[in-house]
Scaffold this motif. Structure first.
Motif, PDB file in Angstrom:
ATOM      1  N   ALA A  89      -3.519   7.336  -2.072  1.00 31.84           N
ATOM      2  CA  ALA A  89      -2.287   7.879  -2.650  1.00 31.84           C
ATOM      3  C   ALA A  89      -1.973   7.237  -3.993  1.00 31.84           C
ATOM      4  CB  ALA A  89      -1.125   7.678  -1.680  1.00 31.84           C
ATOM      5  N   GLN A  90      -2.165   5.938  -4.112  1.00 35.10           N
ATOM      6  CA  GLN A  90      -1.915   5.256  -5.380  1.00 35.10           C
ATOM      7  C   GLN A  90      -2.914   5.698  -6.446  1.00 35.10           C
ATOM      8  OE1 GLN A  90      -2.046   1.297  -3.746  1.00 35.10           O
ATOM      9  NE2 GLN A  90       0.184   1.089  -3.767  1.00 35.10           N
ATOM     10  N   PHE A  91      -4.157   5.886  -6.042  1.00 34.12           N
ATOM     11  CA  PHE A  91      -5.173   6.405  -6.950  1.00 34.12           C
ATOM     12  C   PHE A  91      -4.760   7.783  -7.469  1.00 34.12           C
ATOM     13  CE2 PHE A  91      -9.081   9.176  -6.893  1.00 34.12           C
ATOM     14  CZ  PHE A  91      -9.594   8.773  -8.112  1.00 34.12           C
ATOM     15  N   ALA A  92      -4.315   8.641  -6.581  1.00 37.17           N
ATOM     16  CA  ALA A  92      -3.886   9.982  -6.979  1.00 37.17           C
ATOM     17  C   ALA A  92      -2.686   9.916  -7.915  1.00 37.17           C
ATOM     18  CB  ALA A  92      -3.551  10.815  -5.741  1.00 37.17           C
ATOM     19  N   GLU A  93      -1.747   9.015  -7.631  1.00 41.81           N
ATOM     20  CA  GLU A  93      -0.575   8.878  -8.490  1.00 41.81           C
ATOM     21  C   GLU A  93      -0.971   8.427  -9.890  1.00 41.81           C
ATOM     22  OE1 GLU A  93       3.825   6.781  -8.298  1.00 41.81           O
ATOM     23  OE2 GLU A  93       2.100   5.660  -7.523  1.00 41.81           O
ATOM     24  N   ALA A  94      -1.874   7.464  -9.976  1.00 40.39           N
ATOM     25  CA  ALA A  94      -2.321   6.978 -11.282  1.00 40.39           C
ATOM     26  C   ALA A  94      -2.911   8.109 -12.110  1.00 40.39           C
ATOM     27  CB  ALA A  94      -3.347   5.865 -11.102  1.00 40.39           C
ATOM     28  N   ARG A  95      -3.644   9.003 -11.479  1.00 41.63           N
ATOM     29  CA  ARG A  95      -4.307  10.085 -12.204  1.00 41.63           C
ATOM     30  C   ARG A  95      -3.313  11.115 -12.754  1.00 41.63           C
ATOM     31  NH1 ARG A  95      -9.081  12.718  -9.109  1.00 41.63           N
ATOM     32  NH2 ARG A  95      -9.751  13.273 -11.229  1.00 41.63           N
ATOM     33  N   ASN A 133      -7.790  -2.310  -5.815  1.00 39.85           N
ATOM     34  CA  ASN A 133      -7.093  -2.643  -4.568  1.00 39.85           C
ATOM     35  C   ASN A 133      -5.998  -1.628  -4.279  1.00 39.85           C
ATOM     36  OD1 ASN A 133      -6.881  -4.368  -2.282  1.00 39.85           O
ATOM     37  ND2 ASN A 133      -5.062  -5.335  -3.161  1.00 39.85           N
ATOM     38  N   VAL A 134      -6.348  -0.359  -4.411  1.00 40.41           N
ATOM     39  CA  VAL A 134      -5.370   0.713  -4.254  1.00 40.41           C
ATOM     40  C   VAL A 134      -5.693   1.586  -3.044  1.00 40.41           C
ATOM     41  CG1 VAL A 134      -4.794   0.853  -6.703  1.00 40.41           C
ATOM     42  CG2 VAL A 134      -6.686   2.239  -5.797  1.00 40.41           C
ATOM     43  N   THR A 135      -4.682   2.312  -2.595  1.00 34.71           N
ATOM     44  CA  THR A 135      -4.858   3.336  -1.575  1.00 34.71           C
ATOM     45  C   THR A 135      -5.219   4.655  -2.258  1.00 34.71           C
ATOM     46  OG1 THR A 135      -2.547   4.001  -1.651  1.00 34.71           O
ATOM     47  CG2 THR A 135      -3.137   2.222  -0.114  1.00 34.71           C
ATOM     48  N   PRO A 172       0.801  -1.239   0.000  1.00 32.95           N
ATOM     49  CA  PRO A 172       0.000   0.000   0.000  1.00 32.95           C
ATOM     50  C   PRO A 172       0.825   1.276   0.000  1.00 32.95           C
ATOM     51  CG  PRO A 172      -0.096  -1.118   2.125  1.00 32.95           C
ATOM     52  CD  PRO A 172       0.554  -2.060   1.185  1.00 32.95           C
ATOM     53  N   ASN A 173       2.078   1.212   0.375  1.00 30.87           N
ATOM     54  CA  ASN A 173       2.923   2.402   0.396  1.00 30.87           C
ATOM     55  C   ASN A 173       3.833   2.515  -0.824  1.00 30.87           C
ATOM     56  OD1 ASN A 173       1.955   3.253   2.980  1.00 30.87           O
ATOM     57  ND2 ASN A 173       3.285   1.712   3.929  1.00 30.87           N
ATOM     58  N   ASP A 174       3.704   1.597  -1.767  1.00 32.36           N
ATOM     59  CA  ASP A 174       4.583   1.573  -2.932  1.00 32.36           C
ATOM     60  C   ASP A 174       4.016   2.394  -4.082  1.00 32.36           C
ATOM     61  OD1 ASP A 174       6.490  -0.083  -1.761  1.00 32.36           O
ATOM     62  OD2 ASP A 174       5.391  -1.895  -2.316  1.00 32.36           O
ATOM     63  N   SER A 175       4.905   2.890  -4.922  1.00 34.05           N
ATOM     64  CA  SER A 175       4.506   3.599  -6.132  1.00 34.05           C
ATOM     65  C   SER A 175       3.966   2.604  -7.162  1.00 34.05           C
ATOM     66  CB  SER A 175       5.711   4.331  -6.730  1.00 34.05           C
ATOM     67  OG  SER A 175       5.408   4.802  -8.034  1.00 34.05           O
ATOM     68  N   ILE A 176       2.961   3.029  -7.913  1.00 40.20           N
ATOM     69  CA  ILE A 176       2.432   2.197  -8.994  1.00 40.20           C
ATOM     70  C   ILE A 176       2.756   2.819 -10.359  1.00 40.20           C
ATOM     71  CG2 ILE A 176       0.605   1.285  -7.518  1.00 40.20           C
ATOM     72  CD1 ILE A 176      -1.363   3.093  -9.054  1.00 40.20           C
ATOM     73  N   VAL A 227     -20.458  -3.986   5.596  1.00 42.56           N
ATOM     74  CA  VAL A 227     -19.689  -4.195   6.823  1.00 42.56           C
ATOM     75  C   VAL A 227     -18.207  -3.859   6.673  1.00 42.56           C
ATOM     76  CG1 VAL A 227     -21.265  -5.953   7.715  1.00 42.56           C
ATOM     77  CG2 VAL A 227     -19.320  -6.653   6.310  1.00 42.56           C
ATOM     78  N   GLN A 228     -17.768  -3.528   5.464  1.00 43.13           N
ATOM     79  CA  GLN A 228     -16.364  -3.194   5.198  1.00 43.13           C
ATOM     80  C   GLN A 228     -16.313  -1.856   4.476  1.00 43.13           C
ATOM     81  OE1 GLN A 228     -13.198  -2.376   5.100  1.00 43.13           O
ATOM     82  NE2 GLN A 228     -12.634  -4.518   5.400  1.00 43.13           N
ATOM     83  N   ARG A 229     -16.005  -0.783   5.231  1.00 45.98           N
ATOM     84  CA  ARG A 229     -16.086   0.562   4.667  1.00 45.98           C
ATOM     85  C   ARG A 229     -14.790   1.345   4.861  1.00 45.98           C
ATOM     86  NH1 ARG A 229     -21.952   2.415   7.094  1.00 45.98           N
ATOM     87  NH2 ARG A 229     -22.856   0.317   7.231  1.00 45.98           N
ATOM     88  N   ASP A 230     -13.677   0.671   4.795  1.00 48.10           N
ATOM     89  CA  ASP A 230     -12.397   1.361   4.996  1.00 48.10           C
ATOM     90  C   ASP A 230     -12.168   2.461   3.965  1.00 48.10           C
ATOM     91  OD1 ASP A 230     -11.940  -0.304   7.106  1.00 48.10           O
ATOM     92  OD2 ASP A 230     -10.455  -1.565   6.083  1.00 48.10           O
ATOM     93  N   ASP A 231     -12.767   2.312   2.785  1.00 40.63           N
ATOM     94  CA  ASP A 231     -12.519   3.267   1.704  1.00 40.63           C
ATOM     95  C   ASP A 231     -13.616   4.319   1.580  1.00 40.63           C
ATOM     96  OD1 ASP A 231     -10.027   2.497   0.772  1.00 40.63           O
ATOM     97  OD2 ASP A 231     -10.858   0.913  -0.485  1.00 40.63           O
ATOM     98  N   GLU A 232     -14.234   4.658   2.676  1.00 40.88           N
ATOM     99  CA  GLU A 232     -15.315   5.646   2.646  1.00 40.88           C
ATOM    100  C   GLU A 232     -14.859   6.976   2.035  1.00 40.88           C
ATOM    101  OE1 GLU A 232     -19.199   6.342   3.031  1.00 40.88           O
ATOM    102  OE2 GLU A 232     -18.379   4.629   4.120  1.00 40.88           O
ATOM    103  N   GLU A 233     -13.706   7.466   2.440  1.00 40.63           N
ATOM    104  CA  GLU A 233     -13.225   8.743   1.911  1.00 40.63           C
ATOM    105  C   GLU A 233     -12.875   8.653   0.434  1.00 40.63           C
ATOM    106  OE1 GLU A 233     -13.344  11.713   3.303  1.00 40.63           O
ATOM    107  OE2 GLU A 233     -14.365  10.688   4.960  1.00 40.63           O
TER     108      GLU A 233
END
Length: 316
Positions: free
Chosen positions: A181-187, A177-179, A150-154, A202-208
């Motif tokens: 930060a990875q989403f922002a980097e891809a863009r 399956n990205v964070t 999750p902390n690596d560059s894509i 029941v799984q909402r870690d990616d709400e933001e």
């Protein structure tokens, strides 16, 4: 052709509404995930190929115009089933595939994120689906087998796909399956039309991240929308293939709402996703025609404010 749900409401997939990918592809928000068309453990041919073909055809009859797949399902099995079932494809069908993993003889799922691996994977998808260009290719970030965390560059893998897009082999790109930060980097490398991450009632870690995508007009495609699996894998006793680790969705609040609507808990979980955000797209998978019809029927469930308030209390 549509079926009906409970009180006779039309359950055609169009009842879920539509979303535009990249401004030129209109998909219905209730799609179909093809992973379970392969054999046990997402390995080898299905137990009943005719049933697998029937599921794909029935999905389109029910109004689905968005199929999520990958050539590493099987591997090289599911795309062939899709092609045999419905090729030549109807004009409005959108096929979304993913690359970034591979299958080994041991039936593991290691990363395949090197540029050469991604180029080969895209060509394999094109060949096995019978396409000259794929509508959407998601870069799936896989950590297993020397992949990316999750902390690596894509940058390297996404750039490789962006080059294939420039060559005309891919219409649009997404990430999976990205964070954030990875989403922002891809863009910063190429336009991103969708994010495919695990998200459910029941799984909402990616709400933001969901909210950011909504604000930017980007689709958020929930995989494992029923909360029945995670990306971790295990090898069940008596089976050779590793399979996604099951985490059954079991909650009394879901049951209460389901009873109120004469629906199943799984249908309520899907309906909740469609109510959650207008950019949220469901891709539930199944190898059963009956189960497929139940999933599509969830698009017609109209949750009340009371229902949503009760369901909003649920998180793993």
């Amino acid at each position: 052709m549509a079926t009906t749900f409970g009180d006779g409401t039309d359950v055609h997939a169009g009842a879920a509404g539509e979303f535009s990918l990249g401004g030129d592809l209109t998909i219905r928000r209730m799609g179909y995930g093809a992973m379970q068309l392969a054999g046990p453990g997402v390995w080898g041919p299905p137990r009943d190929r005719e049933t697998a073909l029937a599921v794909v055809r029935r999905a389109l009859e029910l109004g689905v115009n968005h199929i999520d797949t990958s050539d590493y399902y099987g591997p090289h099995v599911v795309n062939g089933i899709i092609k045999d079932a419905i090729h030549p494809y109807q004009d409005d069908l959108v096929i979304v595939t993913k690359v970034g993993a591979r299958r080994t003889p041991e039936k593991d799922w290691p990363a395949a994120l090197k540029p050469a691996e991604l180029v080969q994977a895209v060509h394999d998808n094109l060949d096995h689906l019978g396409l000259d260009r794929i509508d959407v290719v998601n870069l799936r970030i896989v950590e297993e087998g020397g992949g990316l965390g999750p902390n690596d560059s894509i940058e390297e893998p996404f750039t490789a796909l962006a080059e294939l897009r420039e060559q005309g082999l891919i219409r649009h790109l997404g990430v999976s399956n990205v964070t954030a930060a990875q989403f922002a980097e891809a863009r910063t490398i190429a336009p991103v039309v969708c994010v495919q991450n695990e998200y459910n009632v029941v799984q909402r870690d990616d709400e933001e991240l969901l909210r950011l995508c909504a604000a930017e007009g980007i689709a958020f495609m929930s995989f494992f929308p029923l909360g029945t699996y995670t990306l971790r894998h295990e090898k069940p006793a008596g089976q050779d293939a590793k399979v996604p680790l099951a985490t059954p969705l079991d909650n009394r609040a879901l049951d209460v709402v389901a009873e109120r609507h004469g629906a199943s808990a799984y249908q309520i979980a899907l309906a909740w996703l469609l109510h959650r955000s207008p950019n949220l797209v469901c891709i539930p998978g199944t190898s059963s025609v009956a189960h497929l019809e139940q999933n599509i029927a969830a698009a017609a469930v109209r949750l009340t404010a009371e229902d949503l308030a009760e369901l909003d209390t649920l998180q793993a």
